[in-house]
Write an enzyme that holds these catalytic residues in place. Structure first.
Site, PDB file in Angstrom:
ATOM      1  N   HIS A 197       0.819  -1.210   0.000  1.00 50.49           N
ATOM      2  CA  HIS A 197       0.000   0.000   0.000  1.00 50.49           C
ATOM      3  C   HIS A 197       0.853   1.261   0.000  1.00 50.49           C
ATOM      4  O   HIS A 197       0.395   2.338  -0.368  1.00 50.49           O
ATOM      5  CB  HIS A 197      -0.910   0.030   1.223  1.00 50.49           C
ATOM      6  CG  HIS A 197      -1.779  -1.169   1.361  1.00 50.49           C
ATOM      7  ND1 HIS A 197      -2.742  -1.498   0.430  1.00 50.49           N
ATOM      8  CD2 HIS A 197      -1.836  -2.138   2.310  1.00 50.49           C
ATOM      9  CE1 HIS A 197      -3.346  -2.611   0.811  1.00 50.49           C
ATOM     10  NE2 HIS A 197      -2.815  -3.021   1.936  1.00 50.49           N
ATOM     11  N   HIS A 254       5.532   6.686   6.576  1.00 55.50           N
ATOM     12  CA  HIS A 254       5.233   6.197   5.229  1.00 55.50           C
ATOM     13  C   HIS A 254       4.729   7.355   4.379  1.00 55.50           C
ATOM     14  O   HIS A 254       4.531   8.465   4.893  1.00 55.50           O
ATOM     15  CB  HIS A 254       4.194   5.065   5.308  1.00 55.50           C
ATOM     16  CG  HIS A 254       2.902   5.519   5.907  1.00 55.50           C
ATOM     17  ND1 HIS A 254       2.594   5.336   7.239  1.00 55.50           N
ATOM     18  CD2 HIS A 254       1.852   6.204   5.389  1.00 55.50           C
ATOM     19  CE1 HIS A 254       1.412   5.860   7.494  1.00 55.50           C
ATOM     20  NE2 HIS A 254       0.943   6.401   6.384  1.00 55.50           N
ATOM     21  N   HIS A 268       3.538  10.625   6.577  1.00 53.23           N
ATOM     22  CA  HIS A 268       2.851  10.381   7.848  1.00 53.23           C
ATOM     23  C   HIS A 268       3.772   9.704   8.848  1.00 53.23           C
ATOM     24  O   HIS A 268       4.243   8.589   8.597  1.00 53.23           O
ATOM     25  CB  HIS A 268       1.619   9.482   7.629  1.00 53.23           C
ATOM     26  CG  HIS A 268       0.486  10.175   6.943  1.00 53.23           C
ATOM     27  ND1 HIS A 268      -0.535   9.500   6.321  1.00 53.23           N
ATOM     28  CD2 HIS A 268       0.219  11.500   6.806  1.00 53.23           C
ATOM     29  CE1 HIS A 268      -1.385  10.388   5.826  1.00 53.23           C
ATOM     30  NE2 HIS A 268      -0.941  11.599   6.092  1.00 53.23           N
ATOM     31  N   THR A 314      -6.145   6.614   7.855  1.00 50.07           N
ATOM     32  CA  THR A 314      -6.644   6.853   6.491  1.00 50.07           C
ATOM     33  C   THR A 314      -6.636   5.582   5.651  1.00 50.07           C
ATOM     34  O   THR A 314      -6.847   5.633   4.441  1.00 50.07           O
ATOM     35  CB  THR A 314      -5.809   7.937   5.774  1.00 50.07           C
ATOM     36  OG1 THR A 314      -4.478   7.442   5.588  1.00 50.07           O
ATOM     37  CG2 THR A 314      -5.783   9.228   6.567  1.00 50.07           C
ATOM     38  N   THR A 315      -6.381   4.440   6.276  1.00 47.19           N
ATOM     39  CA  THR A 315      -6.479   3.141   5.604  1.00 47.19           C
ATOM     40  C   THR A 315      -7.348   2.228   6.464  1.00 47.19           C
ATOM     41  O   THR A 315      -7.502   2.471   7.665  1.00 47.19           O
ATOM     42  CB  THR A 315      -5.090   2.473   5.463  1.00 47.19           C
ATOM     43  OG1 THR A 315      -4.492   2.370   6.754  1.00 47.19           O
ATOM     44  CG2 THR A 315      -4.199   3.284   4.545  1.00 47.19           C
ATOM     45  N   HIS A 357       2.290   9.029   0.988  1.00 45.84           N
ATOM     46  CA  HIS A 357       1.125   8.956   0.106  1.00 45.84           C
ATOM     47  C   HIS A 357       1.376   9.841  -1.108  1.00 45.84           C
ATOM     48  O   HIS A 357       1.962  10.920  -0.998  1.00 45.84           O
ATOM     49  CB  HIS A 357      -0.137   9.440   0.824  1.00 45.84           C
ATOM     50  CG  HIS A 357      -0.520   8.586   1.998  1.00 45.84           C
ATOM     51  ND1 HIS A 357      -1.311   7.468   1.871  1.00 45.84           N
ATOM     52  CD2 HIS A 357      -0.197   8.670   3.304  1.00 45.84           C
ATOM     53  CE1 HIS A 357      -1.474   6.914   3.063  1.00 45.84           C
ATOM     54  NE2 HIS A 357      -0.806   7.627   3.960  1.00 45.84           N
TER      55      HIS A 357
HETATM   56 ZN   LIG Z   1      -0.806   7.409   5.963  1.00 45.52          ZN
END
Ligand SMILES: [Zn+2]
Length: 279
Positions: free
Chosen positions: A116, A142, A161, A228-229, A144
């Site tokens: 992801h 991580h 993040h 957010t996941t 995005h």
């Molecule tokens: Zn994130």
């Protein structure tokens, strides 16, 4: 045949359970028994992550996350979901909110592609933030692409993040927007190791000074949100720094080649407050 079928079913269940705890979750993707200095070579998680059962497009995309699993319900019917559009007209100066304190230092880290995003696990407990007197220890960070939060309706090129957890299990995420600009050398070592495919956790040589990944100005906007996941768990303390950092177009396109779009669209802010530490 029947026995094989059952075996297959339990394997599928195992895959589901392991994948469920990855992504934007506060826990590193490796088991807690993994050595902090040498990631286990026989880490089974990296293998099962090849079949993530949620994604950023199509039938398993963000609009459907809430329907995919019972445990993902908050993704569809939550009331304090992230990310959000941060509009300046909605920002309120708080008289009591103290600026975020960030205590990041030189740290051994490891890197993985969890299917992801590219995630960097920071095993050392010496990296932490303090939010109004509560200490939250860094677990992982991580990326995005494009950004998840919007500023006045606009996405940035990327978003970083930093995911933290307090001793009592509360989660705090520090979000940093990334805009196209100058090459950012603080990320060179991570970028030279970006794992193209779903991968096992691999240690980066030496130590990384995590403080160098942040902008100078730590003024921020805070609000109550969620992961957010999936499973989109709520009661997450969100802090989004107002000052973005820069990366070159080349650095951004290197990440985009791996993840053309791994952002969740903005969610309704509703009655939630966006507070700043400006006086
Ligand atoms: Zn994130």
């Amino acid at each position: 045949m029947k026995k094989n079928w059952k075996g297959c079913l339990s394997s599928t269940l195992a895959i589901f359970l392991v994948v469920w705890v990855t992504g934007c979750n506060p826990q590193p993707a490796t088991s807690s028994s993994t050595s902090t200095s040498a990631p286990a070579a026989n880490n089974v998680h990296a293998v099962v992550q090849k079949t993530p059962h949620w994604s950023y497009e199509g039938d398993e995309g963000p609009e459907h996350w809430g329907e995919l699993e019972k445990d993902f319900a908050a993704c569809g019917n939550g009331h304090e979901q992230s990310p959000v559009n941060i509009e300046h007209t909605r920002m309120e100066a708080s008289q009591t909110q103290q600026p975020i304190q960030v205590h990041y230092a030189n740290t051994k880290v490891s890197i993985l592609n969890n299917g992801h995003t590219v995630q960097i696990n920071a095993a050392s407990p010496s990296n932490y933030i303090v939010l109004d007197g509560t200490k939250f220890t860094l677990k992982q960070f991580h990326f995005h692409h494009p950004s998840e939060h919007q500023i006045d309706g606009k996405n940035a090129d990327m978003e970083l993040h930093f995911v933290h957890q307090s001793d009592n299990g509360s989660t705090a995420v520090l979000g940093v927007l990334i805009q196209g600009g100058k090459e950012n050398k603080a990320f060179s070592r991570i970028w030279s190791k970006l794992p193209k495919d779903v991968s096992q956790e691999e240690a980066l040589e030496g130590e990384l000074n995590l403080a160098t990944l942040l902008p100078k100005d730590l003024h921020s906007v805070r609000y109550n949100g969620s992961l957010t996941t999936p499973p989109c768990t709520e009661h997450v303390n969100w802090t989004v720094l107002e000052q973005p950092i820069e990366m070159s177009a080349d650095q951004i396109s290197q990440f985009a080649a791996l993840f053309p779009d791994n952002h969740r669209p903005v969610q309704q802010l509703g009655a939630r407050k966006l507070t700043t530490d400006h006086q």
